[in-house]
Scaffold this motif. Structure first.
Motif, PDB file in Angstrom:
ATOM      1  N   GLY A 406       3.447  11.192   5.533  1.00  0.00           N
ATOM      2  CA  GLY A 406       2.722  10.796   4.294  1.00  0.00           C
ATOM      3  C   GLY A 406       2.003   9.490   4.434  1.00  0.00           C
ATOM      4  N   GLY A 407       2.657   8.396   5.060  1.00  0.00           N
ATOM      5  CA  GLY A 407       2.123   7.088   5.064  1.00  0.00           C
ATOM      6  C   GLY A 407       0.701   7.206   5.849  1.00  0.00           C
ATOM      7  N   LYS A 412      -2.330   6.129  -0.879  1.00  0.00           N
ATOM      8  CA  LYS A 412      -1.662   5.695  -1.961  1.00  0.00           C
ATOM      9  C   LYS A 412      -0.197   5.366  -1.614  1.00  0.00           C
ATOM     10  CE  LYS A 412      -4.348   7.611  -5.914  1.00  0.00           C
ATOM     11  NZ  LYS A 412      -4.230   6.133  -6.540  1.00  0.00           N
ATOM     12  N   VAL A 413       0.177   5.843  -0.537  1.00  0.00           N
ATOM     13  CA  VAL A 413       1.793   5.389  -0.273  1.00  0.00           C
ATOM     14  C   VAL A 413       1.968   4.110  -0.278  1.00  0.00           C
ATOM     15  CG1 VAL A 413       3.670   6.094   1.088  1.00  0.00           C
ATOM     16  CG2 VAL A 413       1.961   7.998   0.789  1.00  0.00           C
ATOM     17  N   ASN A 414       3.059   3.588  -0.888  1.00  0.00           N
ATOM     18  CA  ASN A 414       3.123   2.028  -0.678  1.00  0.00           C
ATOM     19  C   ASN A 414       4.580   1.775  -0.146  1.00  0.00           C
ATOM     20  OD1 ASN A 414       5.037   1.860  -3.108  1.00  0.00           O
ATOM     21  ND2 ASN A 414       3.233   2.543  -4.182  1.00  0.00           N
ATOM     22  N   SER A 415       4.745   0.489   0.230  1.00  0.00           N
ATOM     23  CA  SER A 415       6.047   0.111   0.799  1.00  0.00           C
ATOM     24  C   SER A 415       7.266   0.504  -0.215  1.00  0.00           C
ATOM     25  CB  SER A 415       6.060  -1.291   1.239  1.00  0.00           C
ATOM     26  OG  SER A 415       5.870  -2.154   0.038  1.00  0.00           O
ATOM     27  N   LYS A 416       7.248   0.501  -1.477  1.00  0.00           N
ATOM     28  CA  LYS A 416       8.367   0.545  -2.169  1.00  0.00           C
ATOM     29  C   LYS A 416       8.772   2.275  -2.184  1.00  0.00           C
ATOM     30  CE  LYS A 416       6.923  -2.903  -5.843  1.00  0.00           C
ATOM     31  NZ  LYS A 416       6.643  -3.091  -7.284  1.00  0.00           N
ATOM     32  N   THR A 417       7.724   2.956  -2.190  1.00  0.00           N
ATOM     33  CA  THR A 417       7.973   4.192  -1.945  1.00  0.00           C
ATOM     34  C   THR A 417       8.754   4.658  -0.679  1.00  0.00           C
ATOM     35  OG1 THR A 417       6.019   5.040  -3.204  1.00  0.00           O
ATOM     36  CG2 THR A 417       6.822   6.695  -1.814  1.00  0.00           C
TER      37      THR A 417
END
Length: 520
Positions: A406-407, A412-417
């Motif tokens: 996904g990353g 849109k994928v961020n470090s929190k996710t």
């Protein structure tokens, strides 16, 4: 075994020790040279190293035993590698090689941030020690116990110590070159059993494959053991984790001479996987035809003792030991690399020099080996050796595969996710044990499929509704189709047809498709 078998078996260890100490004797220029053999591994070394890292006594005992019980559908664990191998070649290798990645957690820091890197490093080390290493050491000890009557626990520690010495001594160079020797041996020994089975069993391949559900690769969704729905989880979750994000498998890829050698080495390994099924699945089918009333995990020793004549048993059993040792070497080297680079250098001693890093890696290898050997007897709780590996991997792999794929595909994928998803890995370690304690009847791979769907939904929602911390490198670690091409300086290597990556990749894909047409 006869006298000649013992001589051959002993000679194997002498040759192995010679190769191990010869390949590890040079002085290492720096830490990356010790842990990766950076920039020195050619395609055939990479291909054999991948095979040796991925094939162990888990296959020659566990897979054979599972095939004995359930039929040819078990070959999906070897023949369903195509999608994940293509994802590794086309999507991940360009980043790993061009960014000079040393560890998989380091790559996650490049895409996300340091917290994600640290968390994945911890998850990876735990996975390698409690699942990979423990399972391999146990099955190796089990093999020695079955074959030679050695006490199980004595056998466990013997295999652990012998395999650990090479890695601690020579690092990746030793692992890679001993694995070339051991890959040829284990593949040759397994294929020898298959060929002798074809000769011995009346009716040949048709009789060996059998009929009914035992003769098909694809089984109904309601099959108790290997439903086709569970195979989707295998192809797009477990295998993606295993091949694309696994330091053990990718350690040799990271040490490739260049990107062309890395990709061709992976394709070579993909072609070898086709043969592996004949070496570690079909012996189980042969054993079932010969005797349908033996303990499944004893099927491989049984079929060897039944079919292989004196003088050749030494080669087959040497191949089995080679499979055990090579995987232990790969797991230890990968684990110590991650500990040294992702934990020790970042948190314990930031100004560490190369000599100290190599020393730390060797100490970490020893500690990891001991912990894995202590945990090894837990495999007994799963009945099948094969079940221990596959059930544990099926759940632990899910959040990791989602975060990596996904990353790299979605900006849109961020470090929190990513951090939240990886935190959910810890409950995944307990799921296989809980399912057995609660005696859940639903197929374990179908349960893993439900978890996979749930994780993807959570991943998408979390990515859409959490804000970026600003530390992500979305613009530089997002895959683009143009990255499929080799760097400009390597394209000349790819122009001759027999060196062309597209040609050999097409051969690999066509081979897998043909297999599924034949054995569907």
């Amino acid at each position: 075994m006869g006298v000649l078998d013992i001589v051959i078996f002993t000679s194997y260890f002498i040759i192995l020790i010679t190769i191990g100490f010869w390949s590890g004797k040079k002085k290492h220029k720096n830490a990356e040279d010790f842990f990766l053999a950076r920039g020195s591994l050619k395609w055939y070394v990479i291909g054999f190293a991948i095979i040796a890292a991925g094939i162990s006594s888990e296959q020659f005992l566990g897979t054979v035993g599972f095939a004995y019980s359930h039929g040819i559908s078990v070959a999906n664990w070897e023949w369903l590698n195509g999608p994940s191998i293509l994802i590794l070649i086309l999507i991940f290798v360009p980043f790993y090689l061009r960014r000079k990645v040393v560890t998989m957690p380091q790559f996650l820091e490049m895409r996300y941030d340091g917290r994600v890197r640290s968390l994945f490093a911890i998850i990876t080390i735990l996975t390698y020690i409690l699942i990979n290493l423990a399972g391999v050491i146990f099955s190796g000890g089990f093999a020695l116990n079955i074959l030679f009557g050695v006490n199980l626990y004595v056998a466990i520690w013997t295999m652990a110590i012998l395999a650990g010495l090479f890695t601690i001594w020579g690092g990746m160079a030793t692992v890679a070159w001993t694995n070339v020797f051991q890959s040829v041996l284990l593949l040759g020994g397994g294929l020898l059993v298959f060929i002798l089975g074809l000769i011995e069993v009346p009716g040949g391949l048709t009789e060996i494959v059998g009929d009914g559900s035992r003769s098909h690769l694809i089984l109904p969704a309601n099959d108790e053991n290997i439903p086709w729905t569970g195979l989707l989880v295998l192809a797009f979750s477990t295998n993606v984790w295993y091949y694309c994000t696994n330091q053990t498998i990718n350690q040799s890829v990271l040490g490739a001479k260049n990107e062309w050698h890395a990709k061709l080495g992976i394709i070579f390994a993909g072609l070898l996987w086709i043969l592996i099924a004949f070496a570690d699945v079909f012996p189980g089918l042969i054993a079932f035809v010969l005797n349908s009333n033996i303990q499944p995990d004893s099927a491989y020793p049984y079929v060897v003792n039944t079919l292989v004549p004196s003088g050749l048993k030494g080669i087959v059993f040497a191949g089995l030991c080679g499979a055990i040792i090579s995987t232990i070497e790969a797991v230890i080297n990968a684990s110590s690399t991650i500990f040294t680079y992702d934990i020790y250098k970042r948190f314990l001693k930031k100004d560490v020099n190369d000599r100290q890093m190599i020393k730390t890696g060797r100490i970490a290898s020893g500690v990891i080996l001991v912990v894995g050997a202590i945990w090894a007897p837990m495999v007994l709780k799963f009945g099948h050796i094969f079940s221990y590996f596959q059930e544990c991997w099926a759940f632990v792999s899910i959040p990791v595969a989602v975060v990596f794929v996904g990353g790299i595909l979605w900006k849109k994928v961020n470090s929190k996710t990513a951090y939240i998803m990886l935190l959910l890995s810890f409950p995944m370690f307990a799921i296989p044990y809980l399912l057995r304690i609660l005696k859940v009847e639903m197929n374990v791979f179908n349960i893993a499929g439900l978890f996979l769907v749930g994780f993807i939904i959570v991943f998408i929602i979390t990515s859409l509704f959490t804000k970026s911390s600003g530390s992500e490198k979305e613009s530089t670690i997002i895959w683009r189709p143009s990255m499929i091409k080799l760097p400009e300086g390597l394209r000349a290597m790819n122009r001759i047809w027999y060196r062309n990556l597209f040609f050999w990749g097409s051969v690999m894909v066509a081979s897998y498709i043909l297999i599924y047409i034949i054995f569907w």
